[in-house]
Design an enzyme around this catalytic site. Structure first.
Site, PDB file in Angstrom:
ATOM      1  N   TYR A  14       0.811  -1.211   0.000  1.00  0.00           N
ATOM      2  CA  TYR A  14       0.000   0.000   0.000  1.00  0.00           C
ATOM      3  C   TYR A  14       0.850   1.269   0.000  1.00  0.00           C
ATOM      4  O   TYR A  14       0.347   2.359  -0.292  1.00  0.00           O
ATOM      5  CB  TYR A  14      -0.932   0.023   1.209  1.00  0.00           C
ATOM      6  CG  TYR A  14      -1.945  -1.106   1.238  1.00  0.00           C
ATOM      7  CD1 TYR A  14      -2.441  -1.668   0.069  1.00  0.00           C
ATOM      8  CD2 TYR A  14      -2.414  -1.613   2.443  1.00  0.00           C
ATOM      9  CE1 TYR A  14      -3.358  -2.698   0.092  1.00  0.00           C
ATOM     10  CE2 TYR A  14      -3.337  -2.637   2.491  1.00  0.00           C
ATOM     11  CZ  TYR A  14      -3.808  -3.180   1.309  1.00  0.00           C
ATOM     12  OH  TYR A  14      -4.720  -4.200   1.346  1.00  0.00           O
ATOM     13  N   LYS A  53       4.577 -15.683   2.064  1.00  0.00           N
ATOM     14  CA  LYS A  53       4.438 -16.273   0.727  1.00  0.00           C
ATOM     15  C   LYS A  53       5.834 -16.402   0.128  1.00  0.00           C
ATOM     16  O   LYS A  53       6.106 -15.986  -1.011  1.00  0.00           O
ATOM     17  CB  LYS A  53       3.529 -15.392  -0.144  1.00  0.00           C
ATOM     18  CG  LYS A  53       3.083 -16.035  -1.443  1.00  0.00           C
ATOM     19  CD  LYS A  53       2.246 -17.291  -1.257  1.00  0.00           C
ATOM     20  CE  LYS A  53       1.813 -17.844  -2.615  1.00  0.00           C
ATOM     21  NZ  LYS A  53       1.099 -19.141  -2.474  1.00  0.00           N
ATOM     22  N   ASP A 104      -1.888 -18.602   1.843  1.00  0.00           N
ATOM     23  CA  ASP A 104      -3.078 -19.238   1.294  1.00  0.00           C
ATOM     24  C   ASP A 104      -3.507 -20.421   2.154  1.00  0.00           C
ATOM     25  O   ASP A 104      -4.704 -20.648   2.382  1.00  0.00           O
ATOM     26  CB  ASP A 104      -2.865 -19.650  -0.169  1.00  0.00           C
ATOM     27  CG  ASP A 104      -1.481 -20.189  -0.457  1.00  0.00           C
ATOM     28  OD1 ASP A 104      -0.623 -20.185   0.444  1.00  0.00           O
ATOM     29  OD2 ASP A 104      -1.239 -20.611  -1.599  1.00  0.00           O
ATOM     30  N   ASP A 152      -4.610  -7.471   6.015  1.00  0.00           N
ATOM     31  CA  ASP A 152      -5.871  -6.845   5.643  1.00  0.00           C
ATOM     32  C   ASP A 152      -6.888  -7.914   5.241  1.00  0.00           C
ATOM     33  O   ASP A 152      -8.039  -7.915   5.695  1.00  0.00           O
ATOM     34  CB  ASP A 152      -5.612  -5.874   4.483  1.00  0.00           C
ATOM     35  CG  ASP A 152      -6.784  -4.957   4.195  1.00  0.00           C
ATOM     36  OD1 ASP A 152      -7.798  -5.018   4.915  1.00  0.00           O
ATOM     37  OD2 ASP A 152      -6.689  -4.167   3.237  1.00  0.00           O
ATOM     38  N   ASP A 188     -10.149  -9.969   7.793  1.00  0.00           N
ATOM     39  CA  ASP A 188     -11.557  -9.892   7.418  1.00  0.00           C
ATOM     40  C   ASP A 188     -12.238 -11.257   7.500  1.00  0.00           C
ATOM     41  O   ASP A 188     -13.465 -11.330   7.661  1.00  0.00           O
ATOM     42  CB  ASP A 188     -11.709  -9.308   6.008  1.00  0.00           C
ATOM     43  CG  ASP A 188     -11.684  -7.784   6.018  1.00  0.00           C
ATOM     44  OD1 ASP A 188     -11.344  -7.208   7.064  1.00  0.00           O
ATOM     45  OD2 ASP A 188     -12.007  -7.183   4.982  1.00  0.00           O
TER      46      ASP A 188
END
Length: 352
Positions: A129, A178, A209, A233, A237
């Protein structure tokens, strides 16, 4: 009497509604527990753009300086990333603890929710970001790019926060990474090196994942989950699905000095903004985190217990209603009921 200075930045969408509700509850808690809160309001997001031409104006930055905390509503685009960067709010804490009376709302089987108590620790001021980005055109077509960039020092400092949190909890830290596809971001190695100072914390590196899959298959295995900005992020959620609604979850974003911004993890919810039916519990969960950061732990526990008691009594905001037995209340009515419950439970020494 201890006085705290709080800056309220309601923002846009449902932000003003949930912040107003949370401030009313906070004021009542302060009266019950013998402290005071001096609140000043500022502009952020679209209201700030309309008045100042920017989502995070200098006037708002000055207002926040020297405060004991920031209570944040919601913005659609401008303001939030700038605010996080301005005060180096690099450590984002997002707890997920399903409430017994809302288990049926969760996407997870009820038997998989026993004992679930997860803390997501998300790096908040670096990564994709904040990395180099832009648009360009080459010989084939237009293209865009965003760069996931982390200094080793940025990974190390958020690792220390996660390790400290794990040490105070159940001493287990999952590391979201990752590295099979992003080998230049060595989260596992850097966290392991920092963990030498925390020998009683067990580390569990997991491909992000797989971690996402494990969260919905067996959330009971997790204690603290450490992740970078993008992965954190998305993963946190999933906590909304575990708890039963994203409207239930709050967060604290802290800098190295312990100064924090407190906000629900939901967004502006433009489809219900202005209707008076927003769920204020995510913002109230953020107030609970703020109270704990202020060492007002008794008031924080009181708030958490009173909310659970309301939910057990069947009170539901619009996002939680799913049966004829539910007692639907709008934002204002829920706030009033919670204030009454705080008074009642204070008299009964928080008996649940």
């Amino acid at each position: 009497m201890q006085e705290y200075r709080l800056v309220a930045l309601p923002g846009e969408g449902v932000g003003p509604e949930v912040v107003e509700a949370a401030l009313a509850v906070l004021a009542h808690l302060a009266t019950l527990h013998g402290f005071s809160v001096r609140v000043t309001h500022g502009l952020v997001g679209e209201p700030a753009v309309q008045q100042f031409g920017t989502g995070f104006p200098e006037a708002t930055a000055r207002l926040c300086e020297g405060a004991d905390g920031i209570l944040f509503g919601a913005v659609s685009k401008a303001g939030l990333l700038e605010l996080r960067k301005q005060f180096d709010l690099f450590a984002n804490l997002r707890p997920v603890r399903p409430v017994k009376s809302l288990r049926h709302r969760s996407s997870i089987k009820p038997e998989k929710l026993d004992g679930v108590d997860i803390l997501f620790v998300r790096e908040l001021v670096s990564g994709i970001y904040f990395g180099p980005s832009g648009r360009g055109v080459d010989e084939t077509a237009p293209y865009g790019f965003h760069t996931m960039q982390y200094a080793d020092s940025e990974i190390r400092r958020i690792a220390r926060v996660a390790l400290q949190q794990a040490q105070q909890r159940r001493k287990k830290l999952a590391i979201a990474h990752k590295e099979n596809a992003l080998p230049c971001l060595p989260w596992t190695r850097l966290v392991q090196e920092e963990a030498a100072a925390f020998p009683d914390v067990a580390l569990v590196p997991m491909l992000v994942d797989n971690l996402a899959m494990q969260l919905v298959m067996n959330p009971q295995q997790f204690d603290v989950i450490l992740a970078g900005n993008l992965f954190g992020d998305i993963l946190s959620d999933i906590g909304g699905a575990i708890a039963g609604s994203i409207g239930l979850l709050g967060s604290a974003s802290l800098n190295a000095d312990g100064f924090g911004l407190y906000e629900a993890i939901h967004g502006t919810a433009p489809d219900i903004a202005g209707k008076g039916i927003a769920n204020p519990m995510g913002t109230l969960a953020s107030v609970e985190l703020m109270l704990r950061q202020w060492d007002e732990g008794t008031a924080a526990a009181h708030l958490a217990i009173a909310q659970e008691q309301l939910l057990e009594a069947g009170y539901r905001t619009a996002d939680l209603v799913d049966s004829p037995e539910d007692r639907f209340v709008n934002t204002k009515a829920f706030t009033e009921q919670l204030i009454q419950q705080l008074t009642n439970s204070k008299a009964n020494q928080f008996k649940s």
